[in-house]
Design a protein around this motif. Sequence first.
Motif, PDB file in Angstrom:
ATOM      1  N   GLY A   1       0.818  -1.201   0.000  1.00  0.00           N
ATOM      2  CA  GLY A   1       0.000   0.000   0.000  1.00  0.00           C
ATOM      3  C   GLY A   1       0.853   1.253   0.000  1.00  0.00           C
ATOM      4  N   ILE A   2       0.197   2.402  -0.099  1.00  0.00           N
ATOM      5  CA  ILE A   2       0.868   3.693  -0.155  1.00  0.00           C
ATOM      6  C   ILE A   2       0.462   4.510   1.061  1.00  0.00           C
ATOM      7  CG2 ILE A   2       1.100   5.840  -1.458  1.00  0.00           C
ATOM      8  CD1 ILE A   2       0.605   4.228  -3.997  1.00  0.00           C
ATOM      9  N   GLY A   3       1.454   5.067   1.740  1.00  0.00           N
ATOM     10  CA  GLY A   3       1.189   5.860   2.931  1.00  0.00           C
ATOM     11  C   GLY A   3       1.928   5.330   4.140  1.00  0.00           C
ATOM     12  N   ASN A   4       1.898   6.092   5.213  1.00  0.00           N
ATOM     13  CA  ASN A   4       2.629   5.736   6.414  1.00  0.00           C
ATOM     14  C   ASN A   4       1.926   4.657   7.231  1.00  0.00           C
ATOM     15  OD1 ASN A   4       4.964   6.410   8.162  1.00  0.00           O
ATOM     16  ND2 ASN A   4       3.379   6.939   9.636  1.00  0.00           N
ATOM     17  N   SER A   5       0.599   4.603   7.142  1.00  0.00           N
ATOM     18  CA  SER A   5      -0.168   3.619   7.896  1.00  0.00           C
ATOM     19  C   SER A   5      -0.807   2.622   6.937  1.00  0.00           C
ATOM     20  CB  SER A   5      -1.249   4.310   8.736  1.00  0.00           C
ATOM     21  OG  SER A   5      -1.988   3.374   9.493  1.00  0.00           O
TER      22      SER A   5
ATOM     23  N   LEU B   1      12.181  -4.139   8.996  1.00  0.00           N
ATOM     24  CA  LEU B   1      10.956  -4.232   8.205  1.00  0.00           C
ATOM     25  C   LEU B   1      11.275  -4.851   6.855  1.00  0.00           C
ATOM     26  CD1 LEU B   1       9.269  -0.768   8.927  1.00  0.00           C
ATOM     27  CD2 LEU B   1       8.764  -2.988   9.977  1.00  0.00           C
ATOM     28  N   PRO B   2      10.288  -5.427   6.184  1.00  0.00           N
ATOM     29  CA  PRO B   2      10.540  -6.054   4.882  1.00  0.00           C
ATOM     30  C   PRO B   2      10.993  -5.042   3.825  1.00  0.00           C
ATOM     31  CG  PRO B   2       8.450  -6.800   5.807  1.00  0.00           C
ATOM     32  CD  PRO B   2       8.919  -5.660   6.663  1.00  0.00           C
ATOM     33  N   GLU B   3      11.620  -5.553   2.790  1.00  0.00           N
ATOM     34  CA  GLU B   3      12.068  -4.734   1.661  1.00  0.00           C
ATOM     35  C   GLU B   3      10.876  -4.012   1.018  1.00  0.00           C
ATOM     36  OE1 GLU B   3      15.692  -4.139  -0.883  1.00  0.00           O
ATOM     37  OE2 GLU B   3      15.311  -4.978   1.102  1.00  0.00           O
ATOM     38  N   GLU B   4      11.059  -2.716   0.735  1.00  0.00           N
ATOM     39  CA  GLU B   4      10.028  -1.878   0.119  1.00  0.00           C
ATOM     40  C   GLU B   4       8.738  -1.872   0.941  1.00  0.00           C
ATOM     41  OE1 GLU B   4       9.443  -2.302  -4.080  1.00  0.00           O
ATOM     42  OE2 GLU B   4      11.557  -2.695  -4.486  1.00  0.00           O
ATOM     43  N   ARG B   5       8.881  -1.914   2.261  1.00  0.00           N
ATOM     44  CA  ARG B   5       7.695  -1.970   3.117  1.00  0.00           C
ATOM     45  C   ARG B   5       6.879  -0.687   3.046  1.00  0.00           C
ATOM     46  NH1 ARG B   5       3.567  -1.727   4.988  1.00  0.00           N
ATOM     47  NH2 ARG B   5       2.744  -2.592   6.939  1.00  0.00           N
ATOM     48  N   LEU B   6       7.542   0.480   2.939  1.00  0.00           N
ATOM     49  CA  LEU B   6       6.841   1.760   2.975  1.00  0.00           C
ATOM     50  C   LEU B   6       6.980   2.486   1.636  1.00  0.00           C
ATOM     51  CD1 LEU B   6       8.042   2.966   6.497  1.00  0.00           C
ATOM     52  CD2 LEU B   6       5.859   1.873   5.933  1.00  0.00           C
ATOM     53  N   ARG B   7       5.867   3.072   1.175  1.00  0.00           N
ATOM     54  CA  ARG B   7       5.863   3.868  -0.059  1.00  0.00           C
ATOM     55  C   ARG B   7       5.113   5.161   0.208  1.00  0.00           C
ATOM     56  NH1 ARG B   7       6.745   0.120  -4.537  1.00  0.00           N
ATOM     57  NH2 ARG B   7       6.588  -2.013  -3.727  1.00  0.00           N
ATOM     58  N   GLY B   8       5.717   6.255  -0.205  1.00  0.00           N
ATOM     59  CA  GLY B   8       5.059   7.541  -0.051  1.00  0.00           C
ATOM     60  C   GLY B   8       5.796   8.596  -0.847  1.00  0.00           C
TER      61      GLY B   8
ATOM     62  N   TRP C   1       5.129  10.214   4.117  1.00  0.00           N
ATOM     63  CA  TRP C   1       3.913  11.013   4.025  1.00  0.00           C
ATOM     64  C   TRP C   1       3.347  10.849   2.640  1.00  0.00           C
ATOM     65  CZ3 TRP C   1       8.294  12.716   6.404  1.00  0.00           C
ATOM     66  CH2 TRP C   1       8.192  13.240   7.706  1.00  0.00           C
ATOM     67  N   ASP C   2       2.049  10.940   2.516  1.00  0.00           N
ATOM     68  CA  ASP C   2       1.426  10.939   1.206  1.00  0.00           C
ATOM     69  C   ASP C   2       0.306  11.980   1.209  1.00  0.00           C
ATOM     70  OD1 ASP C   2       1.853   9.361  -1.259  1.00  0.00           O
ATOM     71  OD2 ASP C   2      -0.318   9.104  -1.142  1.00  0.00           O
ATOM     72  N   PRO C   3       0.134  12.725   0.131  1.00  0.00           N
ATOM     73  CA  PRO C   3      -0.894  13.783   0.101  1.00  0.00           C
ATOM     74  C   PRO C   3      -2.278  13.247   0.462  1.00  0.00           C
ATOM     75  CG  PRO C   3       0.548  13.965  -1.795  1.00  0.00           C
ATOM     76  CD  PRO C   3       0.921  12.685  -1.111  1.00  0.00           C
ATOM     77  N   GLY C   4      -2.921  13.917   1.374  1.00  0.00           N
ATOM     78  CA  GLY C   4      -4.271  13.528   1.766  1.00  0.00           C
ATOM     79  C   GLY C   4      -4.342  12.479   2.841  1.00  0.00           C
ATOM     80  N   GLU C   5      -3.225  11.904   3.228  1.00  0.00           N
ATOM     81  CA  GLU C   5      -3.247  10.858   4.255  1.00  0.00           C
ATOM     82  C   GLU C   5      -3.461  11.480   5.630  1.00  0.00           C
ATOM     83  OE1 GLU C   5      -0.553   7.057   5.755  1.00  0.00           O
ATOM     84  OE2 GLU C   5       0.404   8.734   4.736  1.00  0.00           O
ATOM     85  N   GLN C   6      -4.438  10.998   6.340  1.00  0.00           N
ATOM     86  CA  GLN C   6      -4.753  11.494   7.674  1.00  0.00           C
ATOM     87  C   GLN C   6      -4.027  10.630   8.700  1.00  0.00           C
ATOM     88  OE1 GLN C   6      -6.557  14.341   8.062  1.00  0.00           O
ATOM     89  NE2 GLN C   6      -6.579  14.405   5.822  1.00  0.00           N
TER      90      GLN C   6
END
Length: 398
Positions: free
Chosen positions: A121-125, A295-302, A340-345
Motif C-alpha cells: 500500500g501507499i502511505g505511512n499507515s 521491516l521487509p524490503e520496500e515496506r513503505l511507499r510515499g 507522508w502521502d498527500p491527503g493521508e490522515q
Amino acid sequence: MLAALCLSLSAPSHAAGGPAMPPPKVDAEGEPDMRPAWIAVPLVSYDSTLLFGYGGFGGVIWPSADPEQPYAFRISGQFYKTTGGYTNHFFRFEIPGLLGTKWRWRSDLRYVNWSQAPYYGIGNSTPIQKNAPEQYYEYAKVGVRFRQDVRRQIYGDWELFYTWSFRREQVQVPQGTYLAEDLDQGVATGALGGRYSYMGLGLLRDTRDNEIDPSSGSFINVSGRLSHPALLSEYTVAGANFNASHFTPMLSGRVISASNLMVDMRWGEEPFWNLAYIGGLGKGVVGGRWAFRGLPEERLRGNHVAWVQQEFRVHIWQGEVLKNDMDFQLVPFVDVGRVWDPGEQDPLHHLHMTAGLGARVDVRQLAVLRADVGVGIEEYTTGRQAILQVYVLAEHPF
C-alpha cells in the motif's frame, strides 16, 4: 555466513559499491606499484525477504599515481539470484579523474527481475492482514536500469554533481491482489510499467577520511530532479533530496558514532514501483537492507519520506587473516522515520522504529562486509507485533 564471505576476499579486492581505494603500495625499487587489483568473489547471502542468494562479483581496479585520486579506473560486474524470485545483474565502471581533470564519472547498467515483489500500500499507515490469501501482497516486475553520475570539484571539499537515470519497467499485477485493488481505485499509478527517466543536479561536501569505512568527517548533499517526457519519461515528477551523514571517533577511536539523516520529497504522478526508491545520491529503498532494517524490503511507499539512523561501530579486533588486514566490528543501530502521502490522515508522531545489532568486517580498507539482524514493529490489522529480519551483504548502509 559472514566468515565465509571474508574467506572469499583473500585476493586483492574491492567491494561492489565502494568508490575509494588506498594509495598504491611501493615495489622493491621504491616506485608505486601500479599493478591492478582484482577480485573474483562468490556471493552467498541471506535476506528475510529475498531469502538465500547466490552468484558472483568480479572487478578490476587500476591504481592512480595521483594521491588526490582514489584510483585511476574501475570496472566491475555482478551475477546474483535468490530463492525468493529476485535477480540483480549489473555492469559498472567509474573514472575518478576523467582525462586528468577534476571530473568524476560513473555509469551503471542493471537488470532486475523480481517475481515476488512486495506491495503493502501507499502511505505511512498500511496495516497488513495476517490471514490474507497467498500472494495477496505480491506482484511481478522486470526492468533494465541505466544510471550515470558526474561529479566535479569546484572549491575545496565542495562538488557539483549531475545525475541522469533511465528505467524501463514491465509489471504484472495478478487479479485479486492488494495492488490490483489500489490500481482500480486510482490509489496507485503505473500499472503498465513503462519508461521512467529523470535528470538531477546537486551540491555535495565530502570531508570523510575514508569513503569505504569512514571514522571521521561528513558527507552532505542536496539536489533536485525532474522526470518529464522531454527526458524520455512517460511520467512527470519533480523531486528534492537532502542527505547528511556524520562520523565521530569516540574512546580513542575504538568506537565510531555514525549518524545519517535523509529527507526525500516528490510531486507529480510517480509510479508505484518507484515510490519506495530514494533520489539524489541516497542508497536503496524504504524498508529492508538500507533503511528501517527490521521491516521487509520496500515496506513503505510515499511521496515524501524522512528518517534518521544512528550506529555505534565498535572495533573489537584488528589483525591479519589469510594475509589480509581485517577489522572486525560490532554495530548496534537504530532507524526512526516515516513516509507522508498527500491527503493521508496520519498523525506526525506515528513513527516507524527499528533496531538491531550488526557484525561488520573491513577487509584491507577495500570492502566492508556486514550481517545485520534488525527488529521492527510490524503493523497488522489486529495490532502491532515485533518481527525479525536478517541481512548479509556488503557496504555500510551509509
